[in-house]
Design an enzyme around this catalytic site. Structure first.
Site, mmCIF file in Angstrom:
data_model
loop_
_atom_site.group_PDB
_atom_site.id
_atom_site.type_symbol
_atom_site.label_atom_id
_atom_site.label_comp_id
_atom_site.label_asym_id
_atom_site.label_seq_id
_atom_site.Cartn_x
_atom_site.Cartn_y
_atom_site.Cartn_z
ATOM 1 N N TYR A 62 54.781 35.115 84.312
ATOM 2 C CA TYR A 62 55.515 36.423 84.744
ATOM 3 C C TYR A 62 56.061 37.343 83.439
ATOM 4 O O TYR A 62 56.391 38.131 82.985
ATOM 5 C CB TYR A 62 56.468 36.225 85.554
ATOM 6 C CG TYR A 62 55.872 36.672 87.175
ATOM 7 C CD1 TYR A 62 54.643 36.074 87.026
ATOM 8 C CD2 TYR A 62 56.405 36.956 88.068
ATOM 9 C CE1 TYR A 62 53.973 36.357 89.094
ATOM 10 C CE2 TYR A 62 56.467 37.406 89.553
ATOM 11 C CZ TYR A 62 55.215 36.853 89.686
ATOM 12 O OH TYR A 62 54.471 36.792 91.293
ATOM 13 N N LYS B 170 46.871 23.320 88.033
ATOM 14 C CA LYS B 170 45.745 24.366 87.939
ATOM 15 C C LYS B 170 45.083 23.348 86.659
ATOM 16 O O LYS B 170 44.343 23.829 85.757
ATOM 17 C CB LYS B 170 45.019 25.159 87.857
ATOM 18 C CG LYS B 170 43.568 26.205 87.778
ATOM 19 C CD LYS B 170 42.396 26.002 89.012
ATOM 20 C CE LYS B 170 40.949 26.453 88.845
ATOM 21 N NZ LYS B 170 40.512 25.876 90.185
ATOM 22 N N ASP C 171 43.704 25.827 94.505
ATOM 23 C CA ASP C 171 42.293 26.050 95.271
ATOM 24 C C ASP C 171 42.309 26.000 96.785
ATOM 25 O O ASP C 171 42.498 26.593 97.240
ATOM 26 C CB ASP C 171 41.294 26.798 94.075
ATOM 27 C CG ASP C 171 40.745 25.461 93.849
ATOM 28 O OD1 ASP C 171 40.947 24.228 93.090
ATOM 29 O OD2 ASP C 171 39.765 25.629 93.094
ATOM 30 N N ASP D 202 53.984 32.607 93.849
ATOM 31 C CA ASP D 202 54.175 33.741 94.834
ATOM 32 C C ASP D 202 53.243 33.516 95.331
ATOM 33 O O ASP D 202 53.490 34.334 96.787
ATOM 34 C CB ASP D 202 54.137 34.425 93.624
ATOM 35 C CG ASP D 202 54.397 36.430 94.190
ATOM 36 O OD1 ASP D 202 54.884 36.647 94.798
ATOM 37 O OD2 ASP D 202 53.963 36.443 93.836
ATOM 38 N N ASP E 39 53.868 33.608 100.481
ATOM 39 C CA ASP E 39 53.034 34.412 100.809
ATOM 40 C C ASP E 39 51.412 34.221 101.808
ATOM 41 O O ASP E 39 51.952 34.782 102.967
ATOM 42 C CB ASP E 39 52.418 36.027 100.235
ATOM 43 C CG ASP E 39 53.209 37.173 99.899
ATOM 44 O OD1 ASP E 39 54.467 36.417 99.654
ATOM 45 O OD2 ASP E 39 52.859 38.388 99.783
HETATM 46 C C1 IPM Z 1 58.646 37.748 95.261
HETATM 47 C C2 IPM Z 1 58.147 39.306 95.135
HETATM 48 C C3 IPM Z 1 57.859 39.940 93.328
HETATM 49 C C4 IPM Z 1 57.491 37.743 93.048
HETATM 50 C C5 IPM Z 1 57.998 40.703 93.017
HETATM 51 C C6 IPM Z 1 58.428 42.114 93.100
HETATM 52 C C7 IPM Z 1 57.679 40.877 91.786
HETATM 53 O O1 IPM Z 1 56.459 39.356 95.153
HETATM 54 O O2 IPM Z 1 59.924 37.720 95.279
HETATM 55 O O3 IPM Z 1 57.443 36.912 96.374
HETATM 56 O O4 IPM Z 1 56.626 38.382 92.391
HETATM 57 O O5 IPM Z 1 58.132 37.385 92.421
HETATM 58 MG MG MG Z 2 56.210 37.311 96.357
#
Ligand code: IPM
Ligand code: MG
Length: 354
Positions: free
Chosen positions: A141, A191, A223, A247, A251
């Site tokens: 990032y 990884k 993975d 990240d 999710d």
């Molecule tokens: C998160 C989001 C952020 C990230 C975005 C909005 C930049 O996806 O907080 O997980 O990738 O960190």
């Molecule tokens: Mg995110």
């Protein structure tokens, strides 16, 4: 106690859910005899519209001077032009970086009453209680160089994945520290079969492990960790990983809980100042409709009380009220119900004030 909390509602559903979470924090203040002062500032797309910057200096200064920050979400189609020089997400990234909030805690717990909301079979969800510790201020990032160029063969774009041993050490230490209060297992995800930065990550994680002899460390490639999150999620306790892997895995893990709308997060640094936000995004498709699930933000408020203000009992009171509301059948549309954002909050408030 007296505390100043900066509110950064941001874009999309951000303002709706932050408003509701603020009501819950105010209720906690009056119930437990605290005084919270709220100060609302701009971040993200709305900040770009008004000031040209995704994180105006004034917002950053106010954040620095406050005891904690509660953020909604940033971004939306309005600011998605790939050629734009400034993007809403830059505001969030700058905030994390400027305040050196390197450790992002993302708890994933399963509410038994919501087992049917998850696409996974109930038996795969039994016993799932995971804390993802995501490195937040380095990795791909933030690495440099990053650029796009025209070459004789066409366009070329570069991002850089870099980690120093110090950056790895401090976040892995946080993971071991929090694992001490849990089931004392840390899985470091990398990884290392491909990436040099991951081989350093693994080495440093092993070093840190020697400081915590009572905690077991295992390593897993990202993975197969992604697969294990679906097939044997209950076998994880604390997961520590880099910025982008964290990240993606967080999710993925949210699917276990039944909805992205339930999961809070805390971004912490060396001091007590932290940034608290739901892990979901700005959900532009439902913005302004009053149907967003406010629980992830309300639970982020609980994390704020715990981590930045040291108010454990108050944090537990919010978590218990949310738990009870869900047990009683309160459901917004993401959970297959029809409660509005406000109605869901009212359920939580009623349980909290009992
Ligand atoms: C998160 C989001 C952020 C990230 C975005 C909005 C930049 O996806 O907080 O997980 O990738 O960190
Ligand atoms: Mg995110």
């Amino acid at each position: 106690m007296k505390a100043t909390i900066t509110l950064l509602p941001g874009d999309g559903i951000g303002p709706e859910i932050v408003r509701e979470a603020t009501l819950v924090l105010s209720e906690v203040a009056s119930k437990f005899g605290h005084e919270f002062q709220f100060c609302e500032k701009l971040v993200g797309g709305c900040a770009i519209d008004e000031t040209g910057s995704a994180l105006p200096e004034e917002s950053l200064t106010t954040c620095r001077e406050s005891d904690a920050i509660l953020l909604g979400a940033v971004g939306g189609p309005k600011w998605d032009d790939p050629n734009a020089t400034v993007r809403p997400e830059q505001g969030l990234l700058a905030l994390r970086k400027e305040l050196d909030l390197f450790a992002n805690l993302r708890p994933v717990t399963i509410h038994p009453a919501l087992a049917e909301a998850s696409p996974l079979k109930a038996e795969r969800l039994a016993g799932v209680d995971i804390l993802i510790v995501r490195e937040l201020t380095s990795g791909i990032y933030f690495g440099s160089p990053r650029f796009r160029e025209k070459t004789s063969e066409g366009l070329r774009a570069v991002d850089t994945l870099e980690y120093t041993d110090a950056e790895i050490r401090r976040v892995v230490r946080v993971a071991f520290q929090v694992a001490g209060d849990r089931s004392k297992r840390v899985t470091s995800v990398d990884k290392a079969n491909v990436l040099d930065s991951s081989r350093l990550w693994r080495e440093v994680a092993n070093e840190v492990a020697t400081e915590f002899p009572e905690i077991a460390l295992d390593h897993q490639l990202v993975d197969s960790a992604a697969m294990r999150l679906i097939t044997q999620a209950a076998s994880f306790d604390v997961i520590v990983t880099g910025n982008m892997f964290g990240d993606i895995l967080s999710d993925e893990a949210s699917v276990l809980s039944g909805s992205l709308g339930l999961l809070p997060s805390a971004s912490l640094g060396e001091g007590s100042l932290g940034l608290f936000e739901p892990i979901h995004g700005s959900a532009p498709d439902i913005a302004g409709k009053g149907i967003a699930n406010p629980l992830a933000t309300i639970l982020s408020g609980a994390m704020l009380l715990r981590h930045s203000l040291g108010l454990e009992q108050e944090a537990c009171a919010i978590e218990a009220a949310v738990h009870q509301a869900v047990t009683d059948g309160a459901r917004t549309s993401d959970l297959g119900g029809s409660l509005s954002t406000q109605a869901m909050t009212q359920k939580v408030l009623a349980l909290l004030s009992r």
